[in-house]
Structure formats: C-alpha cells, structure tokens
Design a protein around this motif. Structure first.
Motif, PDB file in Angstrom:
ATOM      1  N   TYR A  65     -71.050 -12.934  -9.875  1.00 16.16           N
ATOM      2  CA  TYR A  65     -70.842 -13.136  -8.445  1.00 16.16           C
ATOM      3  C   TYR A  65     -70.884 -11.771  -7.770  1.00 16.16           C
ATOM      4  CZ  TYR A  65     -68.863 -14.584  -3.988  1.00 16.16           C
ATOM      5  OH  TYR A  65     -68.661 -14.835  -2.644  1.00 16.16           O
ATOM      6  N   CYS A  66     -71.686 -11.676  -6.716  1.00 14.42           N
ATOM      7  CA  CYS A  66     -71.839 -10.400  -6.021  1.00 14.42           C
ATOM      8  C   CYS A  66     -71.697 -10.640  -4.527  1.00 14.42           C
ATOM      9  CB  CYS A  66     -73.214  -9.809  -6.324  1.00 14.42           C
ATOM     10  SG  CYS A  66     -73.468  -8.171  -5.608  1.00 14.42           S
ATOM     11  N   GLU A  67     -70.923  -9.787  -3.850  1.00 18.18           N
ATOM     12  CA  GLU A  67     -70.784  -9.932  -2.395  1.00 18.18           C
ATOM     13  C   GLU A  67     -71.245  -8.655  -1.709  1.00 18.18           C
ATOM     14  OE1 GLU A  67     -66.457 -10.614  -1.743  1.00 18.18           O
ATOM     15  OE2 GLU A  67     -66.350  -9.986  -3.841  1.00 18.18           O
ATOM     16  N   GLY A  68     -71.954  -8.842  -0.593  1.00 16.51           N
ATOM     17  CA  GLY A  68     -72.501  -7.689   0.120  1.00 16.51           C
ATOM     18  C   GLY A  68     -72.280  -7.808   1.617  1.00 16.51           C
ATOM     19  N   ARG A  69     -73.126  -7.133   2.377  1.00 15.90           N
ATOM     20  CA  ARG A  69     -72.981  -7.100   3.837  1.00 15.90           C
ATOM     21  C   ARG A  69     -73.584  -8.358   4.444  1.00 15.90           C
ATOM     22  NH1 ARG A  69     -75.474  -1.462   2.935  1.00 15.90           N
ATOM     23  NH2 ARG A  69     -73.695  -0.037   2.970  1.00 15.90           N
ATOM     24  N   GLY A  70     -72.746  -9.381   4.634  1.00 10.27           N
ATOM     25  CA  GLY A  70     -73.232 -10.609   5.256  1.00 10.27           C
ATOM     26  C   GLY A  70     -73.922 -11.563   4.303  1.00 10.27           C
ATOM     27  N   ARG A 115     -70.388  -5.374  -4.213  1.00  4.45           N
ATOM     28  CA  ARG A 115     -69.642  -5.304  -5.462  1.00  4.45           C
ATOM     29  C   ARG A 115     -69.868  -6.589  -6.257  1.00  4.45           C
ATOM     30  NH1 ARG A 115     -63.302  -5.797  -3.424  1.00  4.45           N
ATOM     31  NH2 ARG A 115     -63.437  -7.975  -2.763  1.00  4.45           N
ATOM     32  N   ALA A 116     -69.942  -6.433  -7.584  1.00  7.52           N
ATOM     33  CA  ALA A 116     -70.258  -7.578  -8.446  1.00  7.52           C
ATOM     34  C   ALA A 116     -69.242  -7.680  -9.563  1.00  7.52           C
ATOM     35  CB  ALA A 116     -71.657  -7.407  -9.044  1.00  7.52           C
ATOM     36  N   ILE A 117     -68.974  -8.915  -9.976  1.00  7.64           N
ATOM     37  CA  ILE A 117     -68.166  -9.158 -11.170  1.00  7.64           C
ATOM     38  C   ILE A 117     -68.955 -10.104 -12.081  1.00  7.64           C
ATOM     39  CG2 ILE A 117     -66.794 -10.852  -9.821  1.00  7.64           C
ATOM     40  CD1 ILE A 117     -65.606  -9.073 -13.026  1.00  7.64           C
ATOM     41  N   ASN A 118     -69.027  -9.760 -13.354  1.00  9.35           N
ATOM     42  CA  ASN A 118     -69.770 -10.537 -14.348  1.00  9.35           C
ATOM     43  C   ASN A 118     -68.833 -10.889 -15.494  1.00  9.35           C
ATOM     44  OD1 ASN A 118     -72.859  -9.621 -13.594  1.00  9.35           O
ATOM     45  ND2 ASN A 118     -71.427  -7.940 -13.352  1.00  9.35           N
ATOM     46  N   GLU A 119     -69.048 -12.056 -16.088  1.00 14.65           N
ATOM     47  CA  GLU A 119     -68.239 -12.444 -17.248  1.00 14.65           C
ATOM     48  C   GLU A 119     -69.098 -13.242 -18.216  1.00 14.65           C
ATOM     49  OE1 GLU A 119     -64.062 -14.801 -18.392  1.00 14.65           O
ATOM     50  OE2 GLU A 119     -64.810 -14.906 -16.341  1.00 14.65           O
ATOM     51  N   TYR A 174     -57.403 -31.025 -27.275  1.00 12.38           N
ATOM     52  CA  TYR A 174     -57.540 -29.610 -27.591  1.00 12.38           C
ATOM     53  C   TYR A 174     -58.136 -28.917 -26.377  1.00 12.38           C
ATOM     54  CZ  TYR A 174     -59.258 -25.259 -29.565  1.00 12.38           C
ATOM     55  OH  TYR A 174     -59.514 -23.928 -29.791  1.00 12.38           O
ATOM     56  N   GLN A 175     -57.522 -27.811 -25.970  1.00 19.57           N
ATOM     57  CA  GLN A 175     -57.982 -27.089 -24.790  1.00 19.57           C
ATOM     58  C   GLN A 175     -59.156 -26.183 -25.174  1.00 19.57           C
ATOM     59  OE1 GLN A 175     -56.773 -27.154 -21.357  1.00 19.57           O
ATOM     60  NE2 GLN A 175     -58.758 -26.168 -21.323  1.00 19.57           N
ATOM     61  N   PRO A 176     -60.400 -26.529 -24.776  1.00 14.62           N
ATOM     62  CA  PRO A 176     -61.520 -25.662 -25.148  1.00 14.62           C
ATOM     63  C   PRO A 176     -61.437 -24.314 -24.417  1.00 14.62           C
ATOM     64  CG  PRO A 176     -62.260 -27.396 -23.668  1.00 14.62           C
ATOM     65  CD  PRO A 176     -60.820 -27.669 -23.952  1.00 14.62           C
ATOM     66  N   TYR A 177     -62.290 -23.390 -24.836  1.00 15.71           N
ATOM     67  CA  TYR A 177     -62.272 -22.040 -24.249  1.00 15.71           C
ATOM     68  C   TYR A 177     -62.507 -22.094 -22.742  1.00 15.71           C
ATOM     69  CZ  TYR A 177     -63.369 -17.237 -23.151  1.00 15.71           C
ATOM     70  OH  TYR A 177     -63.360 -15.992 -22.569  1.00 15.71           O
ATOM     71  N   LYS A 178     -61.725 -21.326 -21.997  1.00 17.07           N
ATOM     72  CA  LYS A 178     -61.892 -21.269 -20.546  1.00 17.07           C
ATOM     73  C   LYS A 178     -62.140 -19.839 -20.108  1.00 17.07           C
ATOM     74  CE  LYS A 178     -59.744 -24.924 -17.918  1.00 17.07           C
ATOM     75  NZ  LYS A 178     -58.583 -25.738 -18.068  1.00 17.07           N
ATOM     76  N   PRO A 179     -63.159 -19.620 -19.266  1.00 21.11           N
ATOM     77  CA  PRO A 179     -63.372 -18.262 -18.752  1.00 21.11           C
ATOM     78  C   PRO A 179     -62.183 -17.818 -17.899  1.00 21.11           C
ATOM     79  CG  PRO A 179     -65.256 -19.679 -18.255  1.00 21.11           C
ATOM     80  CD  PRO A 179     -64.168 -20.562 -18.761  1.00 21.11           C
ATOM     81  N   MET A 180     -62.104 -16.525 -17.677  1.00 19.81           N
ATOM     82  CA  MET A 180     -60.960 -15.950 -16.967  1.00 19.81           C
ATOM     83  C   MET A 180     -61.178 -15.938 -15.449  1.00 19.81           C
ATOM     84  SD  MET A 180     -58.067 -14.178 -17.622  1.00 19.81           S
ATOM     85  CE  MET A 180     -56.982 -13.388 -16.457  1.00 19.81           C
ATOM     86  N   TRP A 181     -62.387 -15.598 -15.027  1.00 20.16           N
ATOM     87  CA  TRP A 181     -62.621 -15.354 -13.596  1.00 20.16           C
ATOM     88  C   TRP A 181     -63.529 -16.393 -12.946  1.00 20.16           C
ATOM     89  CZ3 TRP A 181     -58.969 -12.135 -12.626  1.00 20.16           C
ATOM     90  CH2 TRP A 181     -58.603 -11.177 -13.591  1.00 20.16           C
ATOM     91  N   PHE A 182     -64.034 -17.333 -13.745  1.00 15.56           N
ATOM     92  CA  PHE A 182     -64.926 -18.377 -13.223  1.00 15.56           C
ATOM     93  C   PHE A 182     -64.392 -19.745 -13.634  1.00 15.56           C
ATOM     94  CE2 PHE A 182     -67.490 -14.615 -13.145  1.00 15.56           C
ATOM     95  CZ  PHE A 182     -68.346 -14.777 -12.081  1.00 15.56           C
ATOM     96  N   ILE A 213     -73.059 -28.069 -16.396  1.00 16.52           N
ATOM     97  CA  ILE A 213     -71.894 -27.215 -16.128  1.00 16.52           C
ATOM     98  C   ILE A 213     -72.284 -26.058 -15.207  1.00 16.52           C
ATOM     99  CG2 ILE A 213     -70.216 -25.628 -17.170  1.00 16.52           C
ATOM    100  CD1 ILE A 213     -70.072 -27.432 -19.569  1.00 16.52           C
ATOM    101  N   HIS A 214     -71.502 -25.867 -14.160  1.00 13.97           N
ATOM    102  CA  HIS A 214     -71.697 -24.724 -13.272  1.00 13.97           C
ATOM    103  C   HIS A 214     -70.477 -23.835 -13.331  1.00 13.97           C
ATOM    104  CE1 HIS A 214     -75.375 -25.970 -11.326  1.00 13.97           C
ATOM    105  NE2 HIS A 214     -74.917 -27.203 -11.357  1.00 13.97           N
ATOM    106  N   HIS A 215     -70.677 -22.552 -13.039  1.00 18.37           N
ATOM    107  CA  HIS A 215     -69.565 -21.610 -13.020  1.00 18.37           C
ATOM    108  C   HIS A 215     -69.382 -21.074 -11.615  1.00 18.37           C
ATOM    109  CE1 HIS A 215     -70.405 -21.806 -17.320  1.00 18.37           C
ATOM    110  NE2 HIS A 215     -69.119 -21.544 -17.460  1.00 18.37           N
ATOM    111  N   THR A 216     -68.194 -21.308 -11.061  1.00 20.69           N
ATOM    112  CA  THR A 216     -67.894 -20.874  -9.705  1.00 20.69           C
ATOM    113  C   THR A 216     -66.856 -19.770  -9.771  1.00 20.69           C
ATOM    114  OG1 THR A 216     -68.069 -23.230  -9.193  1.00 20.69           O
ATOM    115  CG2 THR A 216     -67.381 -21.772  -7.393  1.00 20.69           C
ATOM    116  N   TYR A 217     -67.129 -18.682  -9.058  1.00 26.77           N
ATOM    117  CA  TYR A 217     -66.194 -17.551  -9.064  1.00 26.77           C
ATOM    118  C   TYR A 217     -64.869 -17.962  -8.430  1.00 26.77           C
ATOM    119  CZ  TYR A 217     -64.197 -13.012  -7.773  1.00 26.77           C
ATOM    120  OH  TYR A 217     -63.355 -11.939  -7.601  1.00 26.77           O
ATOM    121  N   LYS A 218     -63.755 -17.633  -9.109  1.00 27.27           N
ATOM    122  CA  LYS A 218     -62.425 -18.036  -8.614  1.00 27.27           C
ATOM    123  C   LYS A 218     -61.949 -17.164  -7.455  1.00 27.27           C
ATOM    124  CE  LYS A 218     -60.554 -19.579 -13.091  1.00 27.27           C
ATOM    125  NZ  LYS A 218     -59.537 -19.272 -14.108  1.00 27.27           N
ATOM    126  N   GLY A 219     -62.509 -15.960  -7.346  1.00 32.84           N
ATOM    127  CA  GLY A 219     -62.125 -15.105  -6.228  1.00 32.84           C
ATOM    128  C   GLY A 219     -60.910 -14.239  -6.484  1.00 32.84           C
TER     129      GLY A 219
END
Length: 414
Positions: A143-148, A127-131, A373-381, A391-397
């Motif tokens: 971010y995509c998670e699979g079997r192992g 399953r994958a989530i993209n933003e 000023y609070q710049p734009y922040k992604p929702m899930w990363f 800048i790196h984007h880490t999935y929040k889970g």
C-alpha cells in the motif's frame, strides 16, 4: 550559517535516503548450469538458490521501485479530464518496468511476515508499506500513499524454466485511486522473460497485453496497452509499447506510444479518418509523459541499481523488527560476504520451514480434535474474500501509528 548547514546535513544523514551507491558486486565465478539443470520443469520458488543469482534487495523492496516515477501519479491526480488522467496512469505503469531492462539479479524471496517500509514523504511525496502475507504461494501486499493518490498491489507469480529462458507470469492485481475525483483503476502486470539462461549474457523482455480498467466514478473508462515482444525480424525499435485510452462509450481519446525502457509519449485524439475496423487517428501535439532518468555512472559495478534502488536497503532507525533492511543474509550479501550470506540464508530458510511444519502439525491436531484452528494472519493487511471467493488484502491503516509509538508487540519473530 555554516553550522546550520552542517546540522541540516547531519539531520539528512540520519533521515535515510542519502547514500548514492552500495558496495561493488564481488566477482565470484559460478557454474549456472550445475544448478539450473536440476530445475527444468520445476517451480523455481521451491528450489533453494545460492545468493550468487541474487541482488541484495528483497522482493518487497523491488516492488517499491514501482514508484520510482511517482511524479506521474502526482500529475495524473491534478488532471481534470479523466481520459488524460488515465493516460498518465498508463505512462506510470509502463515506467515501472524501466529498471528491469538491465537488472538480471533475482531479489530475495521474503520470509512470511517480512515487512518493508519506505517513507519518502519529505523528499518524494510518498510512503509505502509492504508485507509478505502468504508463503505458498509466495504473495506480497503493498500500500502506497502519495500526493492526492494511493496505490496498492498484491504480487504473486508463477515461473517456468524452459531451458533457454525463464518466464515470470505475475498473477496479482494492482490498483490506484485518485482521492479528489474518487476515480479508481485496476490492472495486472505483463509477462517477463529472462533470456540466455544457460549461455551468453542474460537479458530481459516484457510482453503481453495490459488492460487498465476504471472502477467507481471511472467505470467504463479503459486503457489497452500492448507490450510488443522482442523480435529479430523487425526494423522497428525494440521494447515498444502502444496503447489507447477509451472513454465510457468506447471512443479512443488518447494514444500512447513509446518504449518501456526509455520514454512514453501521449497525444489527444482529434479525429478518425479510417473505418471502425481499421481506424486512422489524427492527434493533437504529443507530450513526453515519461522519460527515464540515467542510472548512476558506475552502476554496472553494483547490480545496475538506480539511485532509488541503492537507497532502499540503507539501514534506518525505528523500522519494524520484521523489516527487510534487518535481514542478515541480505545485508551480508550487500557487504560482499557471499559465503557467510549463503550460510545465513540456509539458517533463516530452515527456521521458516520449522515454523511452517509446526503450524501444519497444530492444524492437523485441531482438525482431529474437531476444534477450529486459526490460520496465519498478516499483521498490517486484512484478508477478505470477494464474491468469487478470491482473497484480497486490504491495508489496515495502522503501520505508521505503530511506528510512531514504536509499538511492535504483534510482530512475529522471523
């Protein structure tokens, strides 16, 4: 028993991932040159394009097609020899280009805050989530998670229109981790060129060098792949990819050979009769690591979509309100209503521009008043900066938990 069967198929139909095609592409004439002549030398992401060039998928959905052959990652996760594991990972990175050999439609640029989820855990095991995490430059995080295994990427690109052809240069980094061994790898995608922009039939080539580098316990391992550019002067087959997997002492352990639109073979190295500058490798028996599945029979009538591609935009209950499936211009285009789609696309892009202008005004106001000023922040990363200030984007889970509770309270209205 027949009733049970019917119940099963009804449940399957509700679960999504069931359609095998989308409506045929309507036949609208289009003078490509009238639009393209204004684009020479410009950054194409800043030019409003009619949907006539598009395919009815978002870039976030298109990136999910990288996992069409995720079974190669399943296989890699089971390998005990790290170099063999890397050979299968390399085959996986090559397989993600297969669909591009016949696909010349441009995916929709996602809106800032647009998301796309693809939950194929039940049938495909991932399953994958993209933003869409940034608007300028346009950048997607995945971010995509699979079997192992789990994988992720940041995708951003520059494009240059050169008159006869268009070059797309990806800038983001992709990475994979195998859970059992803790082996991690990262790589960058190669350059894509779309030929015959003005006259003739569009066709796509992939070319350049790709280096897959080991991290963590896999540090020192690397795979070098060469995508050989199309040439009119070769007797060799086109769309070739060649590569080697090296252990942490720099010795070549596996050879990779194939084409990015059809199949890849891998073979273990058993010896070298050449010199260090001109090696001649002996190999054990080669294995077909990846073979492309034939597309649906009449797929050229619906944008040359594969079966997976045809299912990506299938309407689904319970997804986030920001999901690409809910994008009205894209849905209208899929249904063949291109004029309505173009109007809707302009409306949505205008709305996005207005929000952006408002943010810029607020930022300026805060600066003159000397307050933060609070710049734009992604929702899930999460956005993090590494030592070199990249800048790196880490999935929040937290996406799938939010979906379970149907708690979308933090999602922006896009």
């Amino acid at each position: 028993e027949e009733e049970d069967d019917n119940e099963f198929y009804d449940a399957l139909a509700e679960g999504g991932g069931t359609r095998s095609r989308i409506p045929d592409k309507p036949n609208y004439p289009l003078n490509l040159w009238s639009i393209m002549k204004n684009c020479i030398g410009k950054d194409l992401s800043k030019i409003p394009m009619p949907v006539n060039f598009n395919e009815p998928l978002s870039m976030l959905q298109r990136l999910t097609e990288d996992y069409e052959y995720a079974e190669l990652l399943d296989k890699a996760a089971k390998c005990t020899d790290p170099c063999e594991q890397l050979a299968y990972l390399a085959a996986f990175t090559i397989s993600s280009y297969a669909t591009t050999s016949t696909r010349t439609g441009k995916p929709f640029n996602p809106l800032l805050g647009e998301t796309y989820e693809c939950d194929r855990m039940d049938d495909l095991g991932w399953r994958a989530i993209n933003e869409q995490v940034s608007h300028h430059p346009p950048m997607a995080a995945q971010y995509c998670e699979g079997r192992g295994w789990n994988c992720g990427q940041e995708f951003t690109m520059t494009s240059k229109f050169r008159g006869k052809y268009l070059q797309v240069i990806p800038l983001g980094v992709a990475h994979a981790e195998f859970v059992k061994s803790g082996h991690r790898y990262s790589w960058r995608k190669v350059t894509t060129t779309v030929h015959n922009i003005i006259v003739g039939k569009l066709w796509v080539d992939q070319h350049g060098d790709m280096e897959i580098t080991g991290k963590g316990p896999a540090a020192g391992l690397k795979c070098h792949l060469k995508y050989i550019p199309y040439s009119y002067f070769t007797r060799d087959s086109q769309r070739r990819v060649k590569g080697v997997v090296m252990d942490n002492t720099g010795n070549v352990k596996w050879i990779i050979n194939g084409t990015w639109d059809d199949e890849v073979e891998i073979a273990p190295v058993t010896g070298n009769t050449g010199t260090s500058t001109n090696p001649i490798y002996q190999t054990g028996p080669s294995v077909v690591a990846w073979k492309r599945r034939p597309p649906p029979e009449d797929s050229e009538r619906f944008y040359n979509f594969t079966l997976l591609a045809a299912q990506l935009n299938e309407p689904e209950e319970g997804v986030a309100p920001t999901d690409s499936r809910l994008r009205p211009d894209q849905r209208l285009m899929e249904e063949g209503k291109w004029d309505e789609s173009n109007k809707e696309k302009i409306r949505i892009e205008e709305k996005q521009r207005a929000v952006r202008r408002q943010r810029e005004t607020e930022a300026e106001k805060a600066a003159t008043e000397g307050r933060p000023y609070q710049p734009y922040k992604p929702m899930w990363f999460d956005q993090t900066r590494d030592d070199s200030d990249v800048i790196h984007h880490t999935y929040k889970g937290s996406y799938w938990q939010a979906k379970e509770k149907q708690n979308w309270s933090g999602c922006p209205d896009i």
